[in-house]
Design a protein around this motif. Structure first.
Motif, PDB file in Angstrom:
ATOM      1  N   PRO A 299      -9.222 -10.639 -12.804  1.00 33.82           N
ATOM      2  CA  PRO A 299      -8.846 -10.862 -14.146  1.00 33.82           C
ATOM      3  C   PRO A 299      -9.587 -12.064 -15.218  1.00 33.82           C
ATOM      4  N   LYS A 300      -9.660 -11.960 -16.020  1.00 33.24           N
ATOM      5  CA  LYS A 300     -10.585 -12.725 -16.819  1.00 33.24           C
ATOM      6  C   LYS A 300      -9.826 -14.335 -16.820  1.00 33.24           C
ATOM      7  N   PHE A 301      -8.577 -14.424 -16.763  1.00 32.51           N
ATOM      8  CA  PHE A 301      -8.118 -15.544 -16.856  1.00 32.51           C
ATOM      9  C   PHE A 301      -8.047 -16.437 -15.301  1.00 32.51           C
ATOM     10  N   THR A 302      -8.456 -15.670 -14.498  1.00 30.78           N
ATOM     11  CA  THR A 302      -8.578 -16.486 -13.195  1.00 30.78           C
ATOM     12  C   THR A 302     -10.017 -16.852 -12.971  1.00 30.78           C
ATOM     13  N   GLY A 303     -10.807 -16.606 -13.725  1.00 31.13           N
ATOM     14  CA  GLY A 303     -12.458 -16.776 -13.738  1.00 31.13           C
ATOM     15  C   GLY A 303     -13.235 -15.763 -13.088  1.00 31.13           C
ATOM     16  N   ARG A 304     -12.597 -14.556 -13.275  1.00 29.60           N
ATOM     17  CA  ARG A 304     -13.409 -13.499 -12.478  1.00 29.60           C
ATOM     18  C   ARG A 304     -13.892 -13.865 -11.122  1.00 29.60           C
ATOM     19  N   TRP A 305     -15.134 -13.385 -10.689  1.00 30.70           N
ATOM     20  CA  TRP A 305     -15.416 -13.464  -9.217  1.00 30.70           C
ATOM     21  C   TRP A 305     -15.484 -14.873  -8.722  1.00 30.70           C
ATOM     22  N   VAL A 306     -15.890 -15.856  -9.325  1.00 32.66           N
ATOM     23  CA  VAL A 306     -15.906 -17.122  -8.827  1.00 32.66           C
ATOM     24  C   VAL A 306     -14.672 -17.575  -8.553  1.00 32.66           C
ATOM     25  N   GLY A 307     -13.857 -17.416  -9.656  1.00 36.66           N
ATOM     26  CA  GLY A 307     -12.329 -17.736  -9.605  1.00 36.66           C
ATOM     27  C   GLY A 307     -11.643 -17.161  -8.461  1.00 36.66           C
TER      28      GLY A 307
ATOM     29  N   VAL B  69       0.857  -1.218   0.037  1.00 38.25           N
ATOM     30  CA  VAL B  69       0.007   0.012   0.050  1.00 38.25           C
ATOM     31  C   VAL B  69       0.744   1.282  -0.095  1.00 38.25           C
ATOM     32  N   GLU B  70       2.068   1.323   0.739  1.00 41.62           N
ATOM     33  CA  GLU B  70       2.720   2.538   0.713  1.00 41.62           C
ATOM     34  C   GLU B  70       3.465   2.772  -0.513  1.00 41.62           C
ATOM     35  N   ILE B  71       4.050   1.743  -1.034  1.00 37.46           N
ATOM     36  CA  ILE B  71       4.527   1.578  -2.549  1.00 37.46           C
ATOM     37  C   ILE B  71       3.441   2.269  -3.428  1.00 37.46           C
ATOM     38  N   MET B  72       2.355   1.488  -3.477  1.00 38.84           N
ATOM     39  CA  MET B  72       1.292   2.082  -4.199  1.00 38.84           C
ATOM     40  C   MET B  72       1.183   3.594  -4.114  1.00 38.84           C
ATOM     41  N   HIS B  73       1.018   4.026  -2.862  1.00 39.58           N
ATOM     42  CA  HIS B  73       0.691   5.589  -2.767  1.00 39.58           C
ATOM     43  C   HIS B  73       1.659   6.361  -2.955  1.00 39.58           C
ATOM     44  N   ALA B  74       3.232   5.742  -3.326  1.00 41.51           N
ATOM     45  CA  ALA B  74       4.315   6.667  -3.578  1.00 41.51           C
ATOM     46  C   ALA B  74       4.235   6.629  -5.078  1.00 41.51           C
ATOM     47  N   MET B  75       3.374   6.067  -5.857  1.00 39.27           N
ATOM     48  CA  MET B  75       3.161   6.358  -7.327  1.00 39.27           C
ATOM     49  C   MET B  75       2.358   7.373  -7.682  1.00 39.27           C
ATOM     50  N   TRP B  76       2.835   7.954  -8.825  1.00 39.93           N
ATOM     51  CA  TRP B  76       1.770   8.948  -9.515  1.00 39.93           C
ATOM     52  C   TRP B  76       0.409   8.294  -9.871  1.00 39.93           C
ATOM     53  N   LYS B  77       0.727   7.209 -10.439  1.00 43.48           N
ATOM     54  CA  LYS B  77      -0.640   6.658 -11.185  1.00 43.48           C
ATOM     55  C   LYS B  77      -0.660   4.961 -10.302  1.00 43.48           C
ATOM     56  N   PRO B  78      -1.226   4.914  -9.132  1.00 46.51           N
ATOM     57  CA  PRO B  78      -1.089   3.652  -8.458  1.00 46.51           C
ATOM     58  C   PRO B  78      -2.177   2.645  -9.131  1.00 46.51           C
ATOM     59  N   GLN B  79      -2.834   2.905 -10.008  1.00 48.07           N
ATOM     60  CA  GLN B  79      -4.001   1.998 -10.724  1.00 48.07           C
ATOM     61  C   GLN B  79      -3.096   1.237 -11.735  1.00 48.07           C
ATOM     62  N   LYS B  80      -1.827   1.622 -12.072  1.00 46.62           N
ATOM     63  CA  LYS B  80      -0.928   1.028 -12.891  1.00 46.62           C
ATOM     64  C   LYS B  80      -0.024  -0.146 -12.076  1.00 46.62           C
ATOM     65  N   PHE B  81      -0.739  -0.299 -10.891  1.00 42.60           N
ATOM     66  CA  PHE B  81       0.411  -1.193 -10.166  1.00 42.60           C
ATOM     67  C   PHE B  81       0.045  -2.699 -10.602  1.00 42.60           C
ATOM     68  N   LYS B  82      -1.096  -3.021 -10.337  1.00 41.90           N
ATOM     69  CA  LYS B  82      -1.567  -4.524 -11.094  1.00 41.90           C
ATOM     70  C   LYS B  82      -0.464  -5.396 -10.789  1.00 41.90           C
ATOM     71  N   ALA B  83       0.149  -5.784 -12.197  1.00 36.31           N
ATOM     72  CA  ALA B  83       1.048  -7.048 -12.240  1.00 36.31           C
ATOM     73  C   ALA B  83       2.253  -6.663 -11.821  1.00 36.31           C
ATOM     74  N   ILE B  84       2.816  -5.488 -11.369  1.00 35.09           N
ATOM     75  CA  ILE B  84       4.017  -5.284 -10.848  1.00 35.09           C
ATOM     76  C   ILE B  84       4.703  -5.959 -10.062  1.00 35.09           C
ATOM     77  N   TYR B  85       4.178  -6.414  -9.097  1.00 42.51           N
ATOM     78  CA  TYR B  85       4.511  -7.663  -8.093  1.00 42.51           C
ATOM     79  C   TYR B  85       4.966  -8.902  -8.731  1.00 42.51           C
ATOM     80  N   LEU B  86       3.940  -9.175  -9.638  1.00 46.49           N
ATOM     81  CA  LEU B  86       4.216 -10.724 -10.311  1.00 46.49           C
ATOM     82  C   LEU B  86       5.404 -10.436 -10.998  1.00 46.49           C
ATOM     83  N   VAL B  87       5.619  -9.452 -11.965  1.00 48.71           N
ATOM     84  CA  VAL B  87       7.016  -9.341 -12.620  1.00 48.71           C
ATOM     85  C   VAL B  87       8.119  -9.265 -11.680  1.00 48.71           C
ATOM     86  N   ALA B  88       8.011  -8.602 -10.772  1.00 48.37           N
ATOM     87  CA  ALA B  88       9.219  -8.424  -9.709  1.00 48.37           C
ATOM     88  C   ALA B  88       9.463  -9.921  -9.172  1.00 48.37           C
TER      89      ALA B  88
END
Length: 497
Positions: A412-420, A250-269
Motif C-alpha cells: 500500500p502507498k500509505f505504508t511507504g511501498r516497498w521501503v515501508g 490461506v485456506e479462507i482465501m482459497h475458499a473465496m470465489w475471488k481471493p484477490q479481494k481479501f486484502k483489508a478483510i482481516y483489518l476490518v474483522a
C-alpha cells in the motif's frame, strides 16, 4: 467443485482465483441448490469476513480480563490495539504471498479446482522446500494445540452449568462431538457456522460488559497490576495469541470465489473484534480487579443467571465451530499425505480424517491447563507461524528488484511501498522475536511448568476447588466469597478454569 464446458477457456485467462465458472454455475441453480448456497456453499467477501472475525475471537474472549489483571488496564488496552494492527499487517502479507504464488501457478496452467492451497505450499512454491518444512512444522503444531485448547475450553465452560461430571469426562464427551467436523469438506462450507459464531461471541462479549457494569465493583476491589514480569509477559503473550488467528488465512482465501479481494478483510474483522474485546475485558477487570488472578475464566466471577448460562452455551457451540476452523487445515495436510485429498466421496474423506482427532483428544486430557496453553502456544508457535515467518517470507520473496517490479500485489502507498514494507517487516520480526518469543516464551514456559508441578498431568478436574469455594451453589454474591487464600501461591500461574 462444479465445472462447465467453458471452464478450460476460463482458466487460461483467469486472474488468481477468479472462479468465473463458479458464478456461472450458481446462476442456473434450482431451489435445492439455492438453499444449499444460502447455508452451506459460501465463498463471498462477506463469508471471508465472518470467518476471520469468528475465528479470531472465541474462547480467548473469556481469558482477556485475566490478561488485564496481569498487565493493568492501560497496557491491556494498548497491547490489544498494537497486536491487532500487527496481526492485520501479517495477514495482509500472507494474502499477498498467496496471490503471488497462485498467479504464478495459474500462468503455468495449474488447476486448483480440486486442491486446497495451504501456507506451506505457498512457501514451497515461492522459497523452496526448507521454507515449506518450517512452515508446515510450525503451522501444524500451532493448529494442533489450537484444537486442543478448544476441547479444554468446552470442558471448562460446561462445568459452570453442570458440575455433576468432572472436566476430564466433559473433555471425552466434547472430543466425540468435535470429531463430527470431519464431515465439513472445506472453509467454504462454514458459511452459516461462521455467521452464527460471530453472533455468539458478540452476545457473550456484551453480556460480560453489561453484567460487569450492573454488578459493580466488588468490595475492596484492587487493580494492582502489573506486579511481576512473569505476569506481565504472560498476559501480553495471551493477547499476541488472541490476534494470531490468521494461521488459516490461506485456506479462507482459497475458499473465496475471488481471493484477490481479501486484502483489508482481516483489518476490518480486527476492528470489529476490538469492539468486543476491549469493552468486555475492561469492564470485567474494572468490576473484579485482582480477583481475576485466581479466576482466569471470566464466567467464574459473574453470578449464575439465565443470561450467563445462555452465554456459556453459545460459547460452547462457538468453540465447536472454532475447533473445526483449527482442525480443517490439519485434515487437508493429512489427506494430502495419504493421497485422499482429491477424493470426491465425502464419507471416505471423513473416515480418512478421523485419525487426526485422536491425538488432539489425547493431548487435551494430558494437559488440561487452558490458560497456560494459550500463552505457551502464543509465544512458541504463534510468534513464528503468523508473525515472524510471513514477514521474513515477504522480505525474501521480493528481495530482488525484478521480483518487486513484477509483483502481483504492490504494498500500500500509505505504508511507504516497498521501503515501508521492509521497515515494518523488520520491526515485526525483531519485536515478536524479542518480546513475544523471548520474554513471552520465558514467562509462559515457566507458567506451564508450574501447572504440571502443582496439578500433575492427566488431572481429573483442573482448578475445580477454587470454583467450588468461590461460588457455593446457594450463593449468587461473589463479594461473599473472597479469593481463596489457600491458592494464592499459584497466583502467578493460574490458567483458565
Amino acid at each position: 467443485m462444479a465445472t462447465t464446458t467453458t471452464t478450460d477457456k476460463v482458466m487460461e485467462t483467469v486472474i488468481a482465483g477468479n472462479y468465473v465458472e463458479m458464478e456461472a454455475d450458481g446462476n442456473r441453480s434450482n431451489a435445492k441448490t439455492k438453499l444449499s448456497t444460502l447455508f452451506w456453499h459460501g465463498g463471498s467477501v462477506y463469508d471471508a469476513w465472518f470467518s476471520c472475525a469468528s475465528n479470531q475471537v472465541a474462547q480467548v474472549l473469556l481469558t482477556l480480563p485475566y490478561s488485564f489483571s496481569q498487565l493493568g488496564m492501560l497496557s491491556g488496552v494498548l497491547f490489544q490495539i498494537f497486536y491487532g494492527l500487527l496481526g492485520s499487517w501479517t495477514a495482509y502479507l500472507i494474502s499477498a504471498l498467496y496471490i503471488e504464488y497462485r498467479t504464478r501457478k495459474e500462468r503455468e496452467k495449474t488447476d486448483f479446482r480440486n486442491h486446497v492451497i495451504q501456507w506451506f505450499e505457498v512457501l514451497d512454491g515461492l522459497l523452496g522446500k526448507h521454507w515449506r518444512n518450517m512452515g508446515l512444522a510450525f503451522n501444524c503444531t500451532f493448529l494442533l494445540f489450537g484444537s486442543v485448547i478448544q476441547l479444554i475450553a468446552c470442558a471448562s465452560n460446561i462445568y459452570y452449568i453442570n458440575d455433576n461430571l468432572d472436566k476430564r469426562t466433559w473433555t471425552y464427551i466434547f472430543g466425540a462431538c468435535c470429531a463430527t467436523t470431519v464431515f465439513v469438506p472445506s472453509f467454504r462450507n462454514y458459511r452459516i457456522w461462521s455467521f452464527l459464531g460471530l453472533l455468539m461471541t458478540t452476545y457473550t462479549a456484551w453480556y460480560l460488559t453489561i453484567a460487569s457494569i450492573i454488578h459493580g465493583q466488588v468490595e475492596g476491589v484492587k487493580h494492582s497490576g502489573p506486579t511481576k514480569l512473569v505476569l506481565y509477559f504472560t498476559g501480553a503473550t495471551n493477547i499476541l495469541y488472541t490476534f494470531g488467528g490468521h494461521a488459516v488465512t490461506v485456506e479462507i482465501m482459497h475458499a473465496m470465489w475471488k481471493p484477490q479481494k481479501f486484502k483489508a478483510i482481516y483489518l476490518v474483522a480486527t476492528v470489529y473484534v476490538l469492539t468486543l474485546t476491549l469493552p468486555s475485558a475492561a469492564a470485567v477487570y474494572w468490576a473484579f480487579g485482582d480477583m481475576l488472578l485466581n479466576h482466569s475464566n471470566a464466567f467464574s466471577l459473574l453470578p449464575r443467571t439465565p443470561l450467563r448460562d445462555m452465554a456459556v452455551i453459545l460459547m460452547l457451540i462457538h468453540q465447536f465451530i472454532t475447533f473445526g476452523f483449527a482442525c480443517t487445515p490439519l485434515y487437508f495436510v493429512w489427506e494430502k499425505a495419504i493421497g485422499m485429498h482429491e477424493c470426491k466421496s465425502l464419507c471416505k474423506r471423513a473416515a480418512a480424517r478421523l485419525p487426526v482427532v485422536i491425538p488432539i483428544w489425547f493431548l487435551a486430557i494430558i494437559f488440561p491447563f487452558f490458560g497456560p496453553i494459550n500463552s505457551t502456544v502464543g509465544s512458541l508457535l504463534v510468534s513464528f507461524t503468523v508473525y515472524i515467518i510471513p514477514a521474513l517470507a515477504h522480505m525474501f520473496t521480493f528481495r530482488s528488484p525484478a521480483s518487486r517490479e513484477n509483483a502481483v500485489e504492490q504494498p500500500p502507498k500509505f505504508t511507504g511501498r516497498w521501503v515501508g514494507a521492509y521497515v515494518i517487516n523488520a520491526f515485526v520480526v525483531v519485536w515478536v522475536l524479542v518480546v513475544g518469543f523471548g520474554f513471552g516464551g520465558w514467562a509462559s514456559v515457566t507458567n506451564f511448568i508450574h501447572q504440571i508441578d502443582s496439578f500433575g498431568l492427566f488431572t481429573k478436574c483442573y482448578q475445580c476447588m477454587p470454583q467450588t469455594t468461590a461460588l457455593p451453589p446457594s450463593s449468587h454474591n461473589v463479594t461473599a466469597a473472597p479469593p481463596p487464600l489457600l491458592h494464592q501461591h499459584h497466583v502467578h500461574h493460574i490458567g483458565s478454569h
